[in-house]
Motif scaffolding. Sequence first.
Motif, short mmCIF file in Angstrom:
data_model
loop_
_atom_site.label_atom_id
_atom_site.label_comp_id
_atom_site.label_asym_id
_atom_site.label_seq_id
_atom_site.Cartn_x
_atom_site.Cartn_y
_atom_site.Cartn_z
N LEU A 108 34.43 52.19 48.66
CA LEU A 108 35.33 51.21 48.04
C LEU A 108 36.71 51.79 47.80
O LEU A 108 37.73 51.11 47.99
CB LEU A 108 34.72 50.74 46.71
N MET A 109 36.78 53.04 47.39
CA MET A 109 38.08 53.67 47.14
C MET A 109 38.87 53.84 48.44
O MET A 109 40.10 53.79 48.44
CB MET A 109 37.89 55.02 46.46
N THR A 110 38.17 54.02 49.54
CA THR A 110 38.86 54.10 50.84
C THR A 110 39.53 52.78 51.17
O THR A 110 40.67 52.74 51.67
CB THR A 110 37.85 54.48 51.95
N VAL A 111 38.84 51.68 50.87
CA VAL A 111 39.41 50.35 51.09
C VAL A 111 40.62 50.14 50.18
O VAL A 111 41.67 49.65 50.62
CB VAL A 111 38.35 49.26 50.82
N VAL A 112 40.47 50.53 48.91
CA VAL A 112 41.56 50.38 47.95
C VAL A 112 42.76 51.23 48.37
O VAL A 112 43.92 50.80 48.26
CB VAL A 112 41.07 50.77 46.53
N GLU A 113 42.50 52.42 48.84
CA GLU A 113 43.58 53.32 49.27
C GLU A 113 44.40 52.69 50.41
O GLU A 113 45.63 52.76 50.41
CB GLU A 113 42.99 54.65 49.72
N LYS A 114 43.71 52.07 51.35
CA LYS A 114 44.40 51.42 52.46
C LYS A 114 45.27 50.26 51.98
O LYS A 114 46.28 49.92 52.61
CB LYS A 114 43.38 50.92 53.49
N ALA A 115 44.88 49.68 50.84
CA ALA A 115 45.66 48.56 50.28
C ALA A 115 46.77 49.05 49.35
O ALA A 115 47.48 48.24 48.77
CB ALA A 115 44.72 47.62 49.52
N GLY A 116 46.89 50.38 49.21
CA GLY A 116 47.99 50.92 48.40
C GLY A 116 47.59 51.45 47.05
O GLY A 116 48.46 51.83 46.25
N GLY A 117 46.30 51.50 46.75
CA GLY A 117 45.85 52.00 45.46
C GLY A 117 45.91 53.52 45.37
O GLY A 117 45.81 54.22 46.39
N ARG A 118 46.06 54.03 44.14
CA ARG A 118 46.11 55.48 43.94
C ARG A 118 44.69 56.04 43.94
O ARG A 118 43.81 55.54 43.24
CB ARG A 118 46.78 55.81 42.61
N THR A 119 44.47 57.08 44.71
CA THR A 119 43.12 57.65 44.82
C THR A 119 43.12 59.18 44.69
O THR A 119 42.14 59.82 45.01
CB THR A 119 42.48 57.26 46.16
N GLN B 44 23.77 57.36 45.53
CA GLN B 44 24.17 56.05 46.03
C GLN B 44 25.50 55.62 45.42
O GLN B 44 26.37 55.05 46.10
CB GLN B 44 23.08 55.01 45.69
N PHE B 45 25.66 55.92 44.13
CA PHE B 45 26.89 55.56 43.41
C PHE B 45 28.09 56.25 44.04
O PHE B 45 29.15 55.64 44.25
CB PHE B 45 26.72 55.97 41.94
N LEU B 46 27.96 57.52 44.36
CA LEU B 46 29.07 58.27 44.94
C LEU B 46 29.43 57.73 46.32
O LEU B 46 30.60 57.63 46.68
CB LEU B 46 28.73 59.75 45.03
N THR B 47 28.41 57.37 47.10
CA THR B 47 28.66 56.82 48.42
C THR B 47 29.42 55.51 48.33
O THR B 47 30.43 55.29 49.03
CB THR B 47 27.33 56.59 49.17
N MET B 48 28.96 54.63 47.45
CA MET B 48 29.61 53.32 47.31
C MET B 48 31.03 53.48 46.78
O MET B 48 31.96 52.80 47.24
CB MET B 48 28.80 52.43 46.37
N THR B 49 31.21 54.38 45.80
CA THR B 49 32.54 54.59 45.24
C THR B 49 33.50 55.09 46.31
O THR B 49 34.65 54.64 46.41
CB THR B 49 32.48 55.61 44.09
N SER B 50 33.04 56.03 47.12
CA SER B 50 33.87 56.58 48.19
C SER B 50 34.30 55.49 49.16
O SER B 50 35.48 55.40 49.54
CB SER B 50 33.10 57.67 48.93
#
Length: 397
Positions: A293-304, A285-291
């Motif tokens: 959220l990181m996709t959202v952050v990536e679209k906002a310009g975050g390093r992933t 579950q943790f990996l799914t949620m992290t993936s």
Amino acid sequence: MQPSLALQDDQEHLPSLLATDAKELSYQLQQHQAKIFPPLSQKTIRTFSPAEAAAFIGIGEGYLRQVAADGHGPDPLANGRRLYSATDMDRIRRVLDERNGTPKYVPARRPGEKLQIVSVMNFKGGSGKTTTAAHLAQFMALRGYRVLAVDLDPQASLSALFGHQPEFDVGEGETIYGAIRYDDPRPIADIVRATYTPNLHLIPGNLELMEFEHETPKAMASGTAETMFFARIGEVLTDIESLYDVVVIDCPPQLGFLTMSALCAATSVLITVHPQMLDVMSMSQFLTMTSELMTVVEKAGGRTSYDWMRYLVTRFEPNDGPQSQMTGFMRAIFGNRMLHNAMVKSTAVADAGVTKQTLYEVERSQFTRGTYDRALESLNLVNGEIEAHIRSTWGRR
């Protein structure tokens, strides 16, 4: 209605109970701290045997004895034996490099080698996350790297292990929140503390870290933040990156704004997992949620993107059949994203934690020799493997 009122009279007021219990527990912890370390005393890192020192420096024990005999080691004890401090080991590294004319034994970053930021994380408590982060940071410091440990967990167990009790020793604005808060941030250099281990500095944690979780939604809603939440830790670390080779971040055990900011600051990620079915299911579950959220952050310009990401099996009991099966199950799925070595469960690590010490600090004589040696071997194998990943990123062997 009367029975209902009577029931209400019997009920316990949770905020009052928790406040009373917290106050008493804090007092008792302070008393315990005073017994372990008297008020005027400070924690120290122990000295190391020739075999241990040689391994940390990266030379043979015979060569170390020769270097010490040439006048570059500590003075021998009455019995003729030498014990080496971390400072002694650093001095010997410099001597060896001066002799060879090449930077081989002093492992500091060289031109073109970027700062390595390792975020240690898991969504579930009890995975050995803080124990892993503490021993990794201390191991790298003893190996001669310049290390910064960052405690992002409001429970601040990493800080306590390194001699900084969050309730008594860490004031307002003295965690990394002081540097990443949205109003009147402090220079991060003012927050970094030295520790009793040479080469190892600390940014401690305490409950004020939770303020970042509360303030970030407000800052996002108002649009007043100059830097997005996910970029704030990475941004402040750039102010001091020239001072360090490795940063180890102990993330909180939840996917909040702090964890997301730590992930965006990181150059590599270490995910700890206890090899039992419930823990592995939780990690799914943790990996799914992290993936997500990181996709959202990536679209906002975050390093992933990272230099490496690995799973580390912790608290592993080799003779436990189900644990071995679960570890094999994960290796079949994750392949080379699993570290080859596992952190073995040991009473030595647990017992050292009672006195808020790591295994690198306690004396071997306090434990059954076999128990201590097995635990230390496991730690060194895991940390050595992580060091190898870091050196590989720099293009070193």
